[in-house]
Design a protein around this motif. Structure first.
Motif, short mmCIF file in Angstrom:
data_model
loop_
_atom_site.label_atom_id
_atom_site.label_comp_id
_atom_site.label_asym_id
_atom_site.label_seq_id
_atom_site.Cartn_x
_atom_site.Cartn_y
_atom_site.Cartn_z
N SER A 160 0.85 -1.19 0.00
CA SER A 160 0.00 0.00 0.00
C SER A 160 0.88 1.24 0.00
O SER A 160 1.69 1.44 0.92
CB SER A 160 -0.86 0.01 1.26
N HIS A 211 5.85 -4.21 3.61
CA HIS A 211 4.45 -4.25 4.03
C HIS A 211 3.71 -5.09 2.99
O HIS A 211 3.64 -4.73 1.82
CB HIS A 211 3.85 -2.84 4.09
N GLU A 213 0.25 -7.24 1.83
CA GLU A 213 -1.17 -7.59 2.05
C GLU A 213 -1.46 -8.98 1.50
O GLU A 213 -2.13 -9.79 2.13
CB GLU A 213 -2.08 -6.54 1.41
N TYR A 235 5.99 -6.95 7.61
CA TYR A 235 4.71 -6.79 8.31
C TYR A 235 3.61 -7.25 7.37
O TYR A 235 3.41 -6.70 6.31
CB TYR A 235 4.52 -5.32 8.70
N LYS A 236 2.90 -8.29 7.77
CA LYS A 236 1.81 -8.82 6.95
C LYS A 236 0.48 -8.29 7.50
O LYS A 236 0.12 -8.57 8.64
CB LYS A 236 1.85 -10.35 7.01
N ALA A 237 -0.22 -7.53 6.67
CA ALA A 237 -1.53 -6.99 7.05
C ALA A 237 -2.61 -7.67 6.22
O ALA A 237 -2.32 -8.37 5.24
CB ALA A 237 -1.57 -5.48 6.82
N GLY A 238 -3.86 -7.46 6.59
CA GLY A 238 -4.96 -7.97 5.77
C GLY A 238 -5.36 -9.39 6.15
O GLY A 238 -5.00 -10.34 5.48
N SER A 239 -6.13 -9.51 7.20
CA SER A 239 -6.52 -10.85 7.65
C SER A 239 -7.69 -11.38 6.83
O SER A 239 -8.36 -10.64 6.11
CB SER A 239 -6.90 -10.81 9.13
N GLU A 241 -10.59 -12.26 7.73
CA GLU A 241 -11.90 -11.72 8.09
C GLU A 241 -12.26 -10.49 7.26
O GLU A 241 -13.40 -10.10 7.16
CB GLU A 241 -11.95 -11.35 9.58
N LEU A 242 -11.25 -9.85 6.71
CA LEU A 242 -11.49 -8.59 6.00
C LEU A 242 -11.37 -8.75 4.50
O LEU A 242 -11.07 -7.81 3.78
CB LEU A 242 -10.46 -7.55 6.46
N ASP A 244 -13.16 -8.86 1.78
CA ASP A 244 -13.77 -7.93 0.83
C ASP A 244 -13.03 -6.61 0.78
O ASP A 244 -12.71 -6.08 -0.28
CB ASP A 244 -15.23 -7.64 1.21
N PHE A 245 -12.77 -6.08 1.97
CA PHE A 245 -12.12 -4.78 2.07
C PHE A 245 -10.70 -4.84 1.50
O PHE A 245 -10.27 -3.98 0.73
CB PHE A 245 -12.11 -4.33 3.54
N VAL A 246 -9.96 -5.90 1.84
CA VAL A 246 -8.59 -6.04 1.35
C VAL A 246 -8.59 -6.20 -0.17
O VAL A 246 -7.81 -5.55 -0.88
CB VAL A 246 -7.89 -7.25 2.02
N SER A 248 -10.64 -5.11 -2.29
CA SER A 248 -11.01 -3.87 -2.96
C SER A 248 -9.87 -2.88 -2.99
O SER A 248 -9.95 -1.83 -3.59
CB SER A 248 -12.20 -3.22 -2.26
N HIS A 249 -8.79 -3.19 -2.30
CA HIS A 249 -7.70 -2.23 -2.17
C HIS A 249 -6.71 -2.36 -3.32
O HIS A 249 -6.74 -1.60 -4.26
CB HIS A 249 -7.03 -2.41 -0.81
N ALA B 303 -6.51 3.18 1.69
CA ALA B 303 -6.98 1.85 2.08
C ALA B 303 -5.96 1.09 2.94
O ALA B 303 -6.33 0.44 3.92
CB ALA B 303 -7.33 1.03 0.85
N GLY B 304 -4.67 1.16 2.58
CA GLY B 304 -3.66 0.36 3.28
C GLY B 304 -3.67 0.55 4.78
O GLY B 304 -3.83 -0.42 5.53
N ILE B 307 -6.80 -0.87 6.32
CA ILE B 307 -6.76 -2.32 6.53
C ILE B 307 -6.02 -2.66 7.82
O ILE B 307 -6.46 -3.51 8.60
CB ILE B 307 -6.10 -3.03 5.32
N ASP B 311 -7.87 -4.62 10.74
CA ASP B 311 -7.25 -5.86 11.24
C ASP B 311 -7.19 -5.87 12.76
O ASP B 311 -7.63 -6.81 13.43
CB ASP B 311 -5.78 -5.92 10.77
N ASN B 314 -10.59 -5.69 14.53
CA ASN B 314 -11.24 -6.97 14.39
C ASN B 314 -10.82 -7.91 15.52
O ASN B 314 -11.63 -8.56 16.17
CB ASN B 314 -10.79 -7.54 13.04
N TYR B 340 -14.35 1.82 -2.20
CA TYR B 340 -15.16 0.97 -1.35
C TYR B 340 -16.09 1.82 -0.49
O TYR B 340 -15.65 2.49 0.43
CB TYR B 340 -14.23 0.15 -0.47
#
Lengths: 444, 444
Positions: A160, A211, A213, A235-239, A241-242, A244-246, A248-249, B303-304, B307, B311, B314, B340
């Motif tokens: 990102s 970073h 995702e 750093y790994k982001a974007g689980s 559970e998210l 749809d949101f991830v 769309s990014h 967005a980044g 997220i 995360d 959540n 989004y």
């Protein structure tokens, strides 16, 4: 031609350049001004000049390796095609509206991937805030004031652009810089796998911060991470559970953090769990030698914050070994029985002898990493003189965790110059050392 | 007489005051100067004046309620006895060398507890950096430049003066203040149980932050926490693994973090896991109304970082409900299909309409807490005008997570003035909202 054109372009075309403040094509021109090379604002509907650069009608009229494309998504394929014809080797596409949006966007993105392939053109983005190389005064981004960010020795590769920019500004606010920042966006044809090897070879870069995702060709990413000699912090982001949101990014596939951690376990890649930790761990790994082991010597001028640091490091697997008898004798003499002279060493208050106590602990052969805590007091200051050559002499990480009034800034930066990274909250110093411990692989 | 003498002393005796810079008795005089009341430097071996205050020979010669004792530990009982005879109601003892050291120290401490009892004198310390009440310009501490710390609405009660001072300086660096800071030290006769009720009644204090290592009468502490109406945020440091080091600090018994968490579960006390979180969660709880539930509306311009925040939240139990149809329509109109528009709402870039999008989400009845992320861009700025009255009108927490160049500072502080706490890293904003979620009890 290719990815290296980002690093040393002979000329830069800014396509869609504008005279109107607030427009993306104007913001990009504002930032690119500092670059010491030919810059060409390209816009068929503009005449005259912007920031002293004459407008040109077409990218065919310029001699450039790099294009910054400040045009909306529907126009991008056409613009890119012209860039290819004109011999541009690398292009940045800022616009969103591609694979991250819908199927039409996906088609548009497929089209630019095809053009990239046809002309052997490296494409950063689309959907990115761009990149910057402060050492070259090259700021290929529309983000205002990104030029404030100075040069340093950590490279940021952020999926990102927003995280890349956020990290860059945080580094700037805390008086650090970076060697490179790339916002990858949708990674049309340039992502981690393409940029990590280049940054690995960059003499300016002592650590690479990632970073992530989610990536399409995870094996290729893992492979370059394994092969890199420069330390990597991720750093790994974007689980999940998210999702749809991830999605769309940056159109990223959903991948669990553990996918990366498990695959790179024992390969020297350090994983962290926040943006601030990404910054802090990358800095400490870039600035200090790899520790020989997990034996930590903690020297604190105030016990309370020392306990906070020890707590945290204890959880991270640090060991606080007994100091050698010689070190203990030296400290006893310096402190004359004041408070706690074992490891952690607590001097009770900053004393004129504080620097000598740090020196004693750092020279102890059982100690692999030294972490210091001191609230700054004007009358004593930080032990800058005692520390000036210490880090180099002992060739082990020395980390300073600081607190104090705003006036301490000068001496804090002097410690940085002496190769001693400083951190401004107890848990930040502890997390940095935790990252050093995590960086130890069996083959050290 | 008693604990209230810390808050509004008619006169202050500085025992062991000194003209010599760098001496504790001089540092204490430097800080106490700003107090608008009678100050008496007491030192039988000094004459003349210090900072314009005439030295007096004995505490019997002054009319004071409060004594700052800047003398070494062996002299403390004698000094304290004189204070009692002279009618002093409260005393701060800076010196270490008491129960935290050895059995002799324990005896010395028993002696001062006895004197406190005999004369009904409230004793802060020994082994403390002191306290400060910025609203009264009262800085009863030897720590240089602690006077920089301005007034605010969070009170810090730190078992370790070092943590209190560290927190105070961190707040100051980030442009906040505090209503009170007390470093408790060895808690001879004044600790959490005595000070929490007073701060609970303090109109200046909207949240109380606790740093706890271990307390002797844990039931009394738990009881005042339960009874307090002011929200309490607590950080428990000092794990069992570090018992020797912790014990050597403020003579604290070793108690597990869970002892406190379990006992106060459901009582509205929020537990955090770092000093920075203690600061951030206390601030957000002090500045915003208690949320009615865990429904979070996230509005992000990039967005980044959005997220990253989603995360984290959540994991902390936040819910991101669908927005009401009316809200969705309003956002669709504002953003015209950009990226989004569900919750989280991603505007793709800061837009002139950004403030209106926040407004729409904040007024949505399904939303209990709003968190915003925006990288500052000079040409657009922060939506200060749109937000000016919003927080008050909707009566729910609105939290802003910011990034940007140094020049954004003015507008950031304008948002603070509008009742919108700001945080300078994605995880800090997320942790603050996580604290708000933790603060929700069943009886809300």
């Amino acid at each position: 031609m290719g990815v290296t054109d980002f690093f040393d372009p002979d000329g830069i075309a800014v396509i869609g350049a504008s005279k109107t403040p607030g427009k993306l094509g104007n913001d990009a021109m504002t930032n690119i001004q500092s670059y010491d090379g030919n810059v060409y604002p390209v816009n068929p509907s503009s005449s005259g000049s912007v920031y002293g650069y004459e407008f040109v009608e077409s990218v065919h009229d310029v001699d450039a390796d790099l294009a910054l494309c400040c045009v909306p998504s529907p126009v991008v394929p056409e613009v890119l095609e012209e860039c290819g014809e004109a011999g541009i080797g690398a292009a940045v596409i800022f616009a969103g509206g591609f694979a991250e949006v819908d199927e039409d966007g996906q088609e548009l993105e497929d089209e630019i991937v095809r053009i990239g392939e046809e002309y052997d053109m490296t494409i950063l983005g689309p959907n990115t805030a761009g990149y910057c190389l402060p050492d070259l005064d090259l700021y290929g981004s529309f983000v205002p004031e990104i030029r404030d960010v100075e040069t340093g020795n950590v490279a940021f590769l952020a999926q990102s652009g927003g995280i890349g920019i956020t990290s860059a500004f945080q580094l700037d606010r805390e008086e650090y810089g970076l060697s490179a920042m790339f916002g990858l966006g949708n990674r049309a044809n340039t992502g981690f796998a393409e940029l990590i090897p280049v940054l690995d070879d960059d003499p300016q870069t002592d650590a690479i911060a990632l970073h992530i995702e989610g990536t399409n060709d995870i094996d290729a990413v893992l492979e370059v991470c394994r092969e890199a000699e420069t330390p990597i912090v991720a750093y790994k982001a974007g689980s999940e559970e998210l999702s749809d949101f991830v999605g769309s990014h940056t159109g990223a596939p959903i991948q669990a953090r553990t996918t990366y951690e498990d695959a790179l376990d024992g390969e020297g890649v350090v994983f962290v769990s926040s943006v601030t930790e990404l910054i802090d761990v990358s800095r400490v790994i870039a600035d200090t030698p790899t520790p020989a082991g997990k034996n930590v010597g903690l020297v604190t001028a105030q016990a309370g914050p020392g306990i906070v640091i020890a707590d945290e490091l204890n959880e991270r697997g640090a060991v606080f070994p007994d100091l050698e008898q010689e070190t203990q004798d030296r400290i006893d003499e310096l402190l004359q029985g004041i408070t706690y002279t074992e490891n952690p060493v607590d001097t009770g208050r900053p004393l004129p002898e504080f620097g000598q106590v740090i020196d004693a602990v750092a020279r102890d052969d059982t100690i692999d990493i030294v972490i210091v805590y001191e609230i700054y007091e004007d009358s004593l200051g930080y032990p800058v003189d005692e520390l000036e050559t210490l880090a180099e002499e002992v060739d082990k990480p020395i980390v300073f965790t600081v607190a104090g009034p705003k006036s301490f800034e000068d001496e804090r930066l002097q410690m940085e110059d002496a190769g001693i990274p400083t951190f401004q909250a107890p848990e930040r110093g502890a997390n940095a050392v935790g990252g050093l411990i995590d960086s130890i692989t069996d083959d050290v």
